[in-house]
Write a protein that holds these residues in place. Structure first.
Motif, mmCIF file in Angstrom:
data_model
loop_
_atom_site.group_PDB
_atom_site.id
_atom_site.type_symbol
_atom_site.label_atom_id
_atom_site.label_comp_id
_atom_site.label_asym_id
_atom_site.label_seq_id
_atom_site.Cartn_x
_atom_site.Cartn_y
_atom_site.Cartn_z
ATOM 1 N N THR A 186 -5.825 10.059 4.038
ATOM 2 C CA THR A 186 -6.452 10.680 2.868
ATOM 3 C C THR A 186 -5.457 11.513 2.057
ATOM 4 O O THR A 186 -5.837 12.232 1.143
ATOM 5 C CB THR A 186 -7.642 11.575 3.286
ATOM 6 O OG1 THR A 186 -7.159 12.674 4.075
ATOM 7 C CG2 THR A 186 -8.667 10.789 4.101
ATOM 8 N N ALA A 187 -4.178 11.394 2.390
ATOM 9 C CA ALA A 187 -3.149 12.218 1.732
ATOM 10 C C ALA A 187 -3.048 11.942 0.233
ATOM 11 O O ALA A 187 -2.615 12.813 -0.529
ATOM 12 C CB ALA A 187 -1.792 11.985 2.392
ATOM 13 N N LEU A 188 -3.446 10.764 -0.207
ATOM 14 C CA LEU A 188 -3.390 10.454 -1.641
ATOM 15 C C LEU A 188 -4.249 11.422 -2.453
ATOM 16 O O LEU A 188 -3.986 11.649 -3.632
ATOM 17 C CB LEU A 188 -3.842 9.015 -1.882
ATOM 18 C CG LEU A 188 -2.788 7.934 -1.610
ATOM 19 C CD1 LEU A 188 -3.446 6.580 -1.419
ATOM 20 C CD2 LEU A 188 -1.772 7.873 -2.747
ATOM 21 N N GLU A 189 -5.278 11.989 -1.823
ATOM 22 C CA GLU A 189 -6.155 12.933 -2.510
ATOM 23 C C GLU A 189 -5.426 14.221 -2.863
ATOM 24 O O GLU A 189 -5.855 14.964 -3.758
ATOM 25 C CB GLU A 189 -7.365 13.260 -1.624
ATOM 26 C CG GLU A 189 -8.227 12.047 -1.272
ATOM 27 C CD GLU A 189 -9.266 12.371 -0.216
ATOM 28 O OE1 GLU A 189 -9.308 13.543 0.246
ATOM 29 O OE2 GLU A 189 -10.036 11.463 0.161
ATOM 30 N N SER A 196 0.852 -1.185 0.000
ATOM 31 C CA SER A 196 0.000 0.000 0.000
ATOM 32 C C SER A 196 0.889 1.236 0.000
ATOM 33 O O SER A 196 1.932 1.271 0.656
ATOM 34 C CB SER A 196 -0.929 -0.004 1.216
ATOM 35 O OG SER A 196 -0.212 -0.264 2.413
ATOM 36 N N ALA A 197 0.483 2.260 -0.745
ATOM 37 C CA ALA A 197 1.288 3.481 -0.846
ATOM 38 C C ALA A 197 1.477 4.136 0.510
ATOM 39 O O ALA A 197 2.467 4.829 0.753
ATOM 40 C CB ALA A 197 0.638 4.459 -1.823
ATOM 41 N N LEU A 198 0.522 3.918 1.416
ATOM 42 C CA LEU A 198 0.626 4.394 2.792
ATOM 43 C C LEU A 198 0.631 3.181 3.712
ATOM 44 O O LEU A 198 -0.156 2.253 3.529
ATOM 45 C CB LEU A 198 -0.543 5.321 3.141
ATOM 46 C CG LEU A 198 -0.627 6.608 2.314
ATOM 47 C CD1 LEU A 198 -1.919 7.347 2.622
ATOM 48 C CD2 LEU A 198 0.582 7.502 2.567
ATOM 49 N N GLN A 238 -5.784 11.480 13.915
ATOM 50 C CA GLN A 238 -4.568 11.830 13.176
ATOM 51 C C GLN A 238 -4.349 10.852 12.025
ATOM 52 O O GLN A 238 -4.075 11.253 10.890
ATOM 53 C CB GLN A 238 -3.384 11.783 14.151
ATOM 54 C CG GLN A 238 -2.004 11.976 13.541
ATOM 55 C CD GLN A 238 -0.902 11.681 14.557
ATOM 56 O OE1 GLN A 238 -1.134 11.072 15.595
ATOM 57 N NE2 GLN A 238 0.311 12.110 14.242
ATOM 58 N N LEU A 239 -4.494 9.558 12.292
ATOM 59 C CA LEU A 239 -4.278 8.549 11.256
ATOM 60 C C LEU A 239 -5.347 8.624 10.171
ATOM 61 O O LEU A 239 -5.040 8.544 8.976
ATOM 62 C CB LEU A 239 -4.252 7.153 11.877
ATOM 63 C CG LEU A 239 -4.008 5.997 10.902
ATOM 64 C CD1 LEU A 239 -2.669 6.165 10.177
ATOM 65 C CD2 LEU A 239 -4.052 4.655 11.628
#
Length: 327
Positions: free
Chosen positions: A298-301, A14-16, A292-293
């Motif tokens: 949702t940082a991929l957005e 997974s990217a994250l 926080q997590l």
């Protein structure tokens, strides 16, 4: 969630991903650790990062109990450990990258994690007292024995990794597949300059840590020094002295303005910036709170918002972009 190949291997990560350094078995209660793993897994995270040295082995114990309780399909998640620093005791042969410690350290990590094998096993630091040849042979044998599926390095130099590759190739051994370096807007030389030949010639994957520079790039230190943050921990004085300086705070405040203009948080901007690098296989997130997590997952957005113009503006603010000579 986006999934990326771990270098040229066939493994999809997974990217994250979720890491346990400083949190599991130390900063947070076990029930919070379980909540974080639930949130991550339900959000598509399939990689959970650990090490024998995290909280003296307690981090692996906590993660192992959670995995046992959840009973998730073993093929649906990836677990790592890293060997070098030892767990609770630090007697001779209980640290380093000798064949003895690599074998015994891996065996003990598996017991703490309650697993038959780890997917990824890392040499957590280079060992100046052990020949690289001995380490490569030992890692090859660990993979051949089925105790680990892939092996890699963490915070090794490009030269050391190349030596490992050349020795493995010469002797028909399993080579390192991935490296775990620090990478963020303020710390870029290894990923963007030193490792370029590794990516080109060996197809190395990377599982990068500290995308937010231990919280500095979240903006939490802009106006104060939070007492519950990582830099307040006694064993991180070395990191605090290197990162928590006035020039960096000034840069972070300017980066905060970019995040606000993009209608996102600085933390998500920092994570998305790392994801823009095609040589990043996965960004390891650290978290001590559920909210926080959830937010950072949702940082991929934010990645599509990072146009060439935005990336250039970030480069001008940080002044950390290396001058690349290698094509």
């Amino acid at each position: 969630m986006e999934y990326r190949r771990l270098g040229k291997s066939g493994l999809k990560v997974s990217a994250l991903s979720l890491g346990s350094w400083l949190t599991f078995g130390q900063q947070i209660e076990d029930k919070v650790a379980e909540e974080l793993m639930d949130i991550a897994y339900e959000g598509g995270v399939n990689f959970f990062d650990n090490a024998e040295g995290y909280a003296g082995g307690k981090s692996e114990v906590v993660m192992g109990k959670i995995l046992k309780k959840k009973n998730w399909d073993r093929s649906s998640y990836i677990v790592s450990s890293k060997i070098f620093f030892g767990a609770e005791e630090k007697k001779p042969n209980m640290i380093g990258l000798s064949k003895k410690h690599l074998f015994e350290g891996t065996h003990n990590a598996l017991k703490r994690l309650q697993l038959d094998y780890v997917d990824l096993i890392y040499c957590h630091r280079p060992d100046k007292e052990t020949p690289i040849e001995e380490t490569v042979w030992a890692m090859h044998q660990l993979v051949q024995s089925g105790k680990a599926l892939y092996w890699g390095t963490s915070e090794w130099s490009a030269l050391e990794i190349m030596q490992a590759h050349y020795f493995a190739e010469k002797n028909h051994l399993v080579p390192p597949v991935m490296e775990q370096p620090q990478y963020n807007m303020l710390w870029r030389d290894k990923m963007e300059m030193e490792f370029l030949l590794l990516f080109r010639d060996f197809g190395m994957g990377t599982t990068i840590w500290s995308p937010m520079a231990s919280g500095l790039l979240s903006g939490k230190y802009n106006n104060a020094d939070p007492k519950d943050a990582r830099f307040s921990m006694d064993n991180l004085e070395w990191l605090r002295n290197r990162l928590l300086v006035e020039s960096n705070i000034h840069k972070v405040k300017l980066l905060q303005a970019i995040a606000e203009r993009l209608n996102t948080s600085l933390a998500k901007l920092a994570i998305a910036w790392c994801l823009k690098n095609p040589h990043v296989s996965t960004v390891i997130l650290g978290a001590s709170k559920a909210v926080q997590l959830k937010e950072n997952l949702t940082a991929l957005e934010v990645v599509p918002l990072l146009t060439n113009e935005v990336m250039e503006e970030i480069d001008q603010i940080t002044g950390t972009k290396p001058e690349v000579i290698i094509p």
